[in-house]
Enzyme design. Structure first.
Site, PDB file in Angstrom:
ATOM      1  N   GLU A 187      -2.761   8.833  -1.105  1.00  0.00           N
ATOM      2  CA  GLU A 187      -3.938   7.962  -1.132  1.00  0.00           C
ATOM      3  C   GLU A 187      -4.449   7.618   0.271  1.00  0.00           C
ATOM      4  OE1 GLU A 187      -2.510   4.899  -3.736  1.00  0.00           O
ATOM      5  OE2 GLU A 187      -2.604   6.241  -5.462  1.00  0.00           O
ATOM      6  N   ASP A 211      -4.269  -1.079   2.175  1.00  0.00           N
ATOM      7  CA  ASP A 211      -4.748  -0.924   0.800  1.00  0.00           C
ATOM      8  C   ASP A 211      -4.285  -2.102  -0.052  1.00  0.00           C
ATOM      9  OD1 ASP A 211      -5.186  -0.236  -1.839  1.00  0.00           O
ATOM     10  OD2 ASP A 211      -4.456   1.819  -1.656  1.00  0.00           O
TER      11      ASP A 211
END
Ligand code: AMP
Length: 618
Positions: A187, A211
């Site tokens: 990611e 994140d």
């Protein structure tokens, strides 16, 4: 040359094949593609709706699964049949999640073993892979509906800390959903790609990806150099996110209105009402200084300043993780060149400020933080599709490319690590008299036998004019162009007949698979050499037998009956040797047969000469 296809199902034109990028998230999932015209990554969405698909699956009384917004409405009313956060279970056994068992309001089977967990819904048991595949199926269907074309190939993202089992589980979920998962991408790497980081070969950068989603927090430190992304360290808290911000606001209001924890537990409606308004308040405060709403005759209000003080301890927790991950990467905050923000909760200004202060530089938040990972996955998909001319993912061939020759042997035309573009040609011939077709099977891999390698393509060169075995000259050429596309051509040089095929050799192979194939070739190197020698000996033996048989039929008149018998015996002995795994024995029998038949050849030559002279007057 662009290839254009027509989709038979819809009649629409297809610009080669579409590879989508998928962010398979804990709370929300989404699909992105590179827009065919603007060439920019875009998240797919229906008109007036969100690109985000809640990663929630609801099973009805008949066991039918529904995914997305509607399923989400059952989260609190039908807890047993509504599955959320399936991603947290991927590749896990019960012991891994025991500590957080109460988090899952549905039934996770505790079988007290090391086997992967299952979820029970009604009478049925589902693996997290199956559950994730329901989400992927829904994403696939939505994408197909929007794009009006079948979607079969995807790049899927996973957290950088996912281990092999979790990555494999994700890949399997894709397969189960009918998707060919071309690559699993981290990611944070995808997020960096969405910001165009790493797209220039010379680039050398250290990037921090922060994140903060609804329920999870991840910090990753990446090193990008020469287009290679390396994860230096990861840290985080798998149970910390925007939902905790909501809870902090709920608790603040509970205090204000004197609501106790027990009251909240007993009154589901109250709990849900407060939670929904808390989330509304939080979002509102991302753009305003105050929030207030009338609810059940009361005013629920909160100021930005209060909200920020409520979440400060949570922010500190995330910064502690950042500190640790810098330490693990043996870096200081000042060594980080770029900070990238991912996840809906990074919209909170206090989060941005805290992170920016920590790293001592402005953060990148221009791209929608909910979509940034999927957008990056689309960038990666585009690179794999060979559309991104600026950035060649492959400038060398990771594995050797070749064709199958007699006895199932791999004949390598382009060895691994060859620079591309490249072109190689080699001549082959037929095995049988009058053979009019030749099958060209293209393989990728390092093993000596094609059966251990990976078949990429196969085609027939037909229309070879009748000629004795060995006479036709078939040139097989391999050309890999700058896009990594392999074109295999076969041409019979005497007659000019030719045939070609296009293959994309890198498709479907992950870095791990390439590595595995290389490892296999090293481990099996000894066996392979022995096998190759045996196959070659057998091929030679078979050819000798065939030639001898033909010779005997044609020249029986010059061979004595006892010679016929010894020849037949030697042939039989060779035939038998061919069935055994002993190349030396085969060589010996070939030699013995040759010994016997050598004089025949001389005699046949004499006969031919005298035959030719007969009837001719000098
Ligand atoms: P994600 O898991 O990345 O989809 O993030 C979802 C989280 O982001 C949820 O907790 C949302 O409440 C939160 N979120 C979404 N939009 C905003 C916003 N404008 N301000 C603050 N939080 C938001």
């Amino acid at each position: 040359m662009a290839k254009i296809g027509i989709n038979i199902a819809t009649g629409s034109l297809q610009q080669s094949e579409m590879i989508v990028g998928i962010d398979l998230g804990t709370t929300n999932s989404l699909v992105a593609i590179i827009h065919p015209e603007s060439k920019n990554p875009v998240a797919l969405k229906e008109h007036n709706s969100s690109s985000l698909v809640p990663s929630v699956i609801h099973f009805d009384a008949w066991g039918n699964a529904e995914v997305g917004e509607t399923a989400k409405t059952y989260l609190e009313t039908d807890t047993q049949n509504t599955i959320f956060s399936a991603k947290r279970l991927m590749g896990k056994n019960y012991n891994d999640i025991k500590e957080h068992a109460s988090f899952f309001t549905y039934k996770v089977i505790d079988d007290d073993t090391d086997r992967l967990v299952k979820v029970q819904v009604g009478e049925k048991f589902y693996s997290p892979i199956e559950l994730s595949s329901f989400i992927l199926k829904e994403l696939k269907a939505r994408a197909e509906h929007i794009l009006k074309t079948p979607v079969t190939k995807a790049v899927i993202t996973v957290p950088a800390y996912f281990n092999d089992a979790q990555r494999q589980a994700t890949r399997d979920a894709g397969k189960l959903a009918g998707l060919d998962v071309l690559r699993i991408v981290n990611e944070p790497t995808a997020a960096a790609l969405a910001y165009g980081l790493g797209l220039h070969k010379e680039e050398d950068k250290t990037v921090a990806v922060y994140d903060l989603g609804g329920g999870t927090f991840d910090i990753s430190i990446l090193k990008i150099s020469n287009g290679i992304f390396e994860v230096l360290s990861t840290n985080g808290d798998t149970y910390l996110g925007g939902d905790d911000f909501d809870r902090a606001i709920v608790q603040y209001w509970m205090q204000e209105f004197g609501i106790t924890q027990d009251e909240l537990k007993a009154n589901k409606e109250l709990a849900q009402g407060l939670r929904l308004r808390a989330e509304e308040a939080k979002k509102h405060l991302s753009n305003s200084d105050t929030f207030s709403v009338e609810w059940n005759g009361d005013t629920l209000a909160i100021s930005k300043a209060t909200f920020e003080s409520l979440i400060q301890p949570l922010l500190d927790k995330t910064l502690q993780c950042c500190k640790q991950s810098l330490q693990d990467a043996k870096l200081n905050a000042a060594d980080i060149d770029t900070v990238v923000m991912v996840g809906g909760s990074t919209r909170v200004p206090a989060v941005k400020n805290a992170v920016s202060n920590f790293f001592g530089k402005p953060v990148h938040d221009e791209v929608n933080p909910d979509e940034v990972v999927a957008l990056g996955a689309a960038v990666q998909a585009d690179i794999l599709a060979g559309n991104n001319k600026e950035f060649l993912l492959l400038d060398i061939t990771p594995l050797s490319l070749g064709i199958e020759t007699m006895g199932g042997l791999m004949d390598v035309l382009i060895p691994r690590n060859s620079k591309i573009p490249t072109k190689v040609g080699r001549q082959y011939t037929t095995q049988k008299d009058g053979q009019s077709a030749m099958r060209i099977s293209v393989y990728q891999g390092e093993r000596d036998l094609v059966k251990d390698n990976r078949k990429l393509a196969e085609f027939n060169l037909t229309g070879i004019p009748g000629m004795p075995a060995g006479l036709p000259k078939v040139e097989v050429s391999f050309l890999i162009n700058a896009d990594g596309i392999l074109v295999v051509k076969a041409k019979e040089l005497r007659s000019g007949v030719e045939q070609s095929i296009e293959v994309k050799p890198q498709y479907g192979l992950t870095d791990e698979e390439v590595e595995q194939m290389l490892m296999d070739s090293i481990t099996h190197a000894k066996d392979d050499i022995a096998t190759r020698a045996l196959v070659e000996a057998r091929t030679e033996g078979e050819q000798i037998l065939e030639v001898t048989e033909k010779f005997l039929t044609k020249n029986s008149s010059i061979i004595a009956p006892e010679e016929m018998i010894t020849t037949a015996q030697a042939m039989q002995a060779l035939q038998l040797a061919l069935t055994m795994e002993d190349k030396d024995l085969i060589h010996k029998k070939v030699e013995e047969l040759n010994e016997i038949t050598r004089p025949f050849a001389e005699r046949a030559m004499d006969a031919a000469v005298s035959g030719a002279l007969k009837g001719k007057t000098i």
